[in-house]
Scaffold this active site. Structure first.
Site, short mmCIF file in Angstrom:
data_model
loop_
_atom_site.label_atom_id
_atom_site.label_comp_id
_atom_site.label_asym_id
_atom_site.label_seq_id
_atom_site.Cartn_x
_atom_site.Cartn_y
_atom_site.Cartn_z
N ARG A 50 0.83 -1.21 0.00
CA ARG A 50 0.00 0.00 0.00
C ARG A 50 0.86 1.26 0.00
O ARG A 50 2.06 1.19 0.27
CB ARG A 50 -0.93 -0.01 1.20
CG ARG A 50 -0.19 -0.20 2.49
CD ARG A 50 -1.16 -0.67 3.54
NE ARG A 50 -1.40 0.43 4.46
CZ ARG A 50 -1.76 0.26 5.73
NH1 ARG A 50 -1.98 -0.93 6.21
NH2 ARG A 50 -1.93 1.28 6.52
N GLY A 51 0.22 2.37 -0.32
CA GLY A 51 0.96 3.62 -0.49
C GLY A 51 1.20 3.82 -1.97
O GLY A 51 1.67 2.90 -2.66
N ALA A 52 0.88 5.03 -2.47
CA ALA A 52 0.87 5.25 -3.92
C ALA A 52 2.15 4.81 -4.65
O ALA A 52 2.07 4.03 -5.61
CB ALA A 52 0.55 6.71 -4.20
N ARG A 95 -7.03 -0.96 -7.64
CA ARG A 95 -7.39 0.17 -6.77
C ARG A 95 -7.52 1.42 -7.64
O ARG A 95 -6.73 1.58 -8.58
CB ARG A 95 -6.36 0.39 -5.65
CG ARG A 95 -6.47 -0.66 -4.55
CD ARG A 95 -5.63 -0.32 -3.33
NE ARG A 95 -6.23 0.74 -2.53
CZ ARG A 95 -5.59 1.32 -1.51
NH1 ARG A 95 -4.36 0.96 -1.20
NH2 ARG A 95 -6.18 2.28 -0.81
N GLN A 200 -3.13 4.12 9.07
CA GLN A 200 -2.36 4.84 8.06
C GLN A 200 -1.87 6.17 8.67
O GLN A 200 -2.66 7.07 8.88
CB GLN A 200 -3.21 5.10 6.83
CG GLN A 200 -3.44 3.83 6.05
CD GLN A 200 -4.86 3.71 5.63
OE1 GLN A 200 -5.76 4.08 6.37
NE2 GLN A 200 -5.08 3.17 4.46
N ASP A 215 -1.84 10.79 -3.45
CA ASP A 215 -2.12 9.61 -4.27
C ASP A 215 -2.39 9.97 -5.72
O ASP A 215 -2.17 9.16 -6.62
CB ASP A 215 -3.30 8.83 -3.69
CG ASP A 215 -2.91 8.25 -2.34
OD1 ASP A 215 -2.98 8.99 -1.34
OD2 ASP A 215 -2.48 7.09 -2.29
N ASN A 225 -5.33 12.73 -1.20
CA ASN A 225 -4.51 12.00 -0.23
C ASN A 225 -5.47 11.39 0.78
O ASN A 225 -6.69 11.56 0.70
CB ASN A 225 -3.51 12.96 0.45
CG ASN A 225 -2.45 12.20 1.24
OD1 ASN A 225 -1.84 11.28 0.72
ND2 ASN A 225 -2.24 12.56 2.49
N LYS A 226 -4.89 10.65 1.72
CA LYS A 226 -5.72 9.93 2.71
C LYS A 226 -6.76 10.83 3.34
O LYS A 226 -6.51 12.01 3.61
CB LYS A 226 -4.79 9.35 3.78
CG LYS A 226 -5.45 8.46 4.80
CD LYS A 226 -6.15 7.28 4.18
CE LYS A 226 -5.24 6.45 3.31
NZ LYS A 226 -5.92 5.46 2.48
#
Ligand code: MRU
Length: 324
Positions: A50-52, A95, A200, A215, A225-226
């Site tokens: 995970r994480g762009a 995703r 996160q 992202d 972003n998150k």
């Protein structure tokens, strides 16, 4: 704070993609080998990776895995290319928000224009996946160096969500900037927001600068972003605290004009209704669980990239960064 480059979040080893299983951290540290394109789709979807930027490299590895499989079953380059294009689209659908995934898969698929044998193109796709993997760390380090310049001496930084080594192949985006700033000035401090339930990533004039990852960034600088980042950016603006994004150019999607066009991932309702498998609210409650939000460009002081710090107006500075 030194960077241990021996541990990569994701690494191509002996024709498999080896990655840290992030679904069981921090309790357990386990490496998993992803051997097929289908396994890679699942690894991205279930957030083993995970994480762009890390998802981007997973996509590049996924295409290389698809090539190794296709090589066994087809005779012609035409059939090989057809399968690879289909598998590329499939990987991209794992995703929706982090554009690094689409960028990396497309970068791999561009190689299909090369006129060579199935064996040769497969090797080129593997080699390119490894190059992209190593470049990710170099890009993060360059962002770190540029970003360290905007961190005042002795500053307290606020960051939001996971933007460290685990969200990338290594080093990190926003936390990469912190890492580089700390190497110059060990008196800096960091507050790290976390989101639940996935862990996160809590003020009275304590923060000097906010730095987060992203992202997907539109051509006008609007940045997804998150979830919760937008709220942080508004508070930063209200308190005259500069808000920066640290992200590689691969996070910038110049095909979209503004953040309105960014598809926001809607995650499972169980992430909100349950903790460790137990209900924590009424079964009748309605849930919306977006994974990301979009911070409008006017709240962003600068975008820290591997080509330097892009400043408003972002339409111009982003365009220029891609032309250089
Ligand atoms: O765990 P994810 O993949 O949902 O989180 C995505 C992110 O890592 C971030 O939004 C992050 O801040 C930008 S990518 C370093």
């Amino acid at each position: 704070m030194s960077f241990n480059s021996k541990i990569k979040t994701i690494e191509w080893v002996d024709n498999v993609s080896r990655m840290i299983d992030q679904t069981i951290l921090p309790k357990e540290f386990k490496l998993v080998d992803i051997k097929t394109c289908e396994e890679m789709y699942d690894a991205i979807k279930t957030m083993i990776v995970r994480g762009a930027p890390a998802i981007g490299i997973a996509g590049a590895h996924g295409v290389a895995l698809a090539a190794i499989e296709a090589k066994k079953s087809v005779q012609t380059r035409k059939d090989f290319d057809k399968i690879l294009k289909e598998k590329g689209e499939y990987l991209k659908s794992s995703r929706p928000t982090a554009v690094n995934l689409m960028w990396a898969v497309d970068k791999q698929l561009e190689l299909l224009s090369e006129d060579c044998s199935i064996d040769e193109i497969t090797q080129k796709l593997i080699d390119n996946a490894i190059v992209m993997e190593n470049e990710d760390i170099e890009i993060n380090k360059r962002m770190g160096d540029f970003g360290a310049e905007i961190v005042p001496k002795g500053a307290t930084i606020l960051t939001h969500c996971n933007a460290g080594a685990l969200a990338t192949v290594g080093y990190g985006t926003a936390l990469g900037v912190v890492r580089s700033a700390y190497a110059k000035d060990p008196t800096i401090k960091v507050f790290a927001d976390e989101t639940r339930p996935r862990q996160q990533g809590a003020s009275k004039k304590m923060i000097d600068v906010v730095i987060t990852g992203a992202d997907r960034i539109a051509a006008n600088g609007d940045a997804a972003n998150k979830i919760g980042t937008y709220t942080v950016a508004i508070s930063a603006k209200y308190h005259n605290v500069p808000f920066y994004i640290a992200a590689p150019l691969s996070t910038i999607d110049r095909t979209i004009k503004s953040g309105k066009e960014i598809k926001i991932e809607e995650r499972n309702r169980e992430e909100v209704t349950h903790i460790n498998g137990d209900w924590i609210c009424s079964e009748k409650v309605n849930i919306i669980n977006p994974g990301f939000d979009v911070t409008p460009n006017e709240l962003i002081a600068g975008i820290i990239t591997e080509k330097g710090i892009l400043r408003p107006p972002f339409e111009e500075s982003i365009k220029k960064a891609f032309e250089e």
